[in-house]
Design a protein around this motif. Sequence first.
Motif, short mmCIF file in Angstrom:
data_model
loop_
_atom_site.label_atom_id
_atom_site.label_comp_id
_atom_site.label_asym_id
_atom_site.label_seq_id
_atom_site.Cartn_x
_atom_site.Cartn_y
_atom_site.Cartn_z
N ASN A 1 71.14 138.53 -65.14
CA ASN A 1 72.35 138.52 -65.96
C ASN A 1 73.57 138.46 -65.06
N ALA A 2 74.04 137.23 -64.86
CA ALA A 2 75.09 136.98 -63.89
C ALA A 2 76.43 137.58 -64.28
N ILE A 3 76.60 138.03 -65.54
CA ILE A 3 77.86 138.69 -65.91
C ILE A 3 77.69 140.21 -66.01
N ALA B 1 81.11 128.03 -67.05
CA ALA B 1 81.40 127.64 -65.66
C ALA B 1 80.50 128.40 -64.68
N ALA B 2 80.20 129.65 -64.99
CA ALA B 2 79.45 130.47 -64.03
C ALA B 2 77.93 130.31 -64.15
N THR B 3 77.46 129.82 -65.31
CA THR B 3 76.01 129.74 -65.47
C THR B 3 75.48 128.35 -65.78
N LYS B 4 76.35 127.41 -66.18
CA LYS B 4 75.85 126.07 -66.52
C LYS B 4 76.47 124.97 -65.67
N TYR B 5 77.71 125.14 -65.30
CA TYR B 5 78.38 124.11 -64.49
C TYR B 5 78.67 124.66 -63.09
N ASN B 6 77.83 125.61 -62.66
CA ASN B 6 78.02 126.28 -61.37
C ASN B 6 77.27 125.54 -60.26
N ASN B 7 77.76 125.75 -59.04
CA ASN B 7 77.13 125.13 -57.87
C ASN B 7 76.26 126.10 -57.09
N SER B 8 76.23 127.34 -57.51
CA SER B 8 75.43 128.34 -56.81
C SER B 8 75.18 129.49 -57.77
N LYS B 9 74.42 130.43 -57.32
CA LYS B 9 74.21 131.65 -58.09
C LYS B 9 75.47 132.50 -57.92
N ILE B 10 76.13 132.80 -59.04
CA ILE B 10 77.40 133.52 -58.96
C ILE B 10 77.29 134.84 -59.71
#
Length: 337
Positions: A92-94, A114-123
């Motif tokens: 759960n990235a948030i 932006a943080a889970t679908k259009y992200n470039n890394s695990k954020i």
Amino acid sequence: MWRFGAILASAFVLRATAAVVPTWGQCGGQGWTGPPECAEGAKCWTFDPYYSQCLPYPQYWPPFQPNYWFSFGDSYTQTGFSPTGTLPYDQNAIGNPPYPGWTSANGENWLGFAATKYNNSKIYTYNYASGGATIDAALVPPYAPTVLTLKAQVELFLSGAGRRPRETDWGISNSLFSIWIGINDLGNSYYMGGDRDAFSDQLLDAQFALVQQLYDAGARCFLFANVPPTDRSPLILGQGQWAIDTLKGVIDTYNAKLKVRVQALQNAQIGYRTFIWDTNTQFTKILDNPAEYGFGDVTVFGDGPEYFWLNDLHPTTYAHKLFGEELGKKVLADTIW
Ligand SMILES: *[C@@H]1O[C@H](CO)[C@@H](O)[C@H](O)[C@H]1NC(C)=O
């Protein structure tokens, strides 16, 4: 690092080749003065600011090292995160509450996308945004005393994750700080008398004093979102032409001033890396050509894929998906986020 080693190697061949840490040995951490390179077959993994160790790669290498996103804002951004609850983790990235959180979009919002679908890394995303937030209660009081203003959000960050506790081991280069604020500041003050231009300067002074505090705590990468055209929300459309024109004028001036401030940070050459997400232009494009984006009448609201507005001031999750995509795939396209 490698190049430097290669230059040394030509002069001190024996020393340079000996200066690697054997597998399982320490390779970094506070006060570490030994070499940072591991023996073949291992890589240096940072556990926390105090200890790094050479682990066999890839067998013992942890699956990922997260990047961080610290977010500040209002209802357009909020997900209901509490920094004293469960922190972001792999599933759960948030952090909390469960994804997509409590948003004003009745579903995922731009930050989630932006943080889970259009992200470039695990954020790992720490989202301090609070519905109804203004920059500073002394300038524009929020509608209720329970609302966390931008000032209160930054204080909350600085007294917690900002101190880089072991569980939130963020660094200068892997952390993004985003601020999307101003909607309520302008919405709750545009109709007042007095010099609105000068007031926008005051608001921006307050905002950038907080940016300075984040910088002092180690923040360097900043994303600034400007104020979207809320003059085109059903709320303001219902208030007549004077309200529409006056709010638009105040927003346009504010956004122009914001841009100048952000460029000044970048030009100061003291380590800032800045991004501007021009939400005003993106909203305007969609509102001018709704059919192109699958929307129907953008002067009314409702819940469903044909609506841009969910209620009289907040966009639907369908609109937020476009926002998240623009941000992740265009504004932040060439970044690790
Ligand atoms: C984007 O985030 C999701 C959810 O955290 C993660 O599963 C995915 O691996 C990330 N994408 C990339 C390219 O790392």
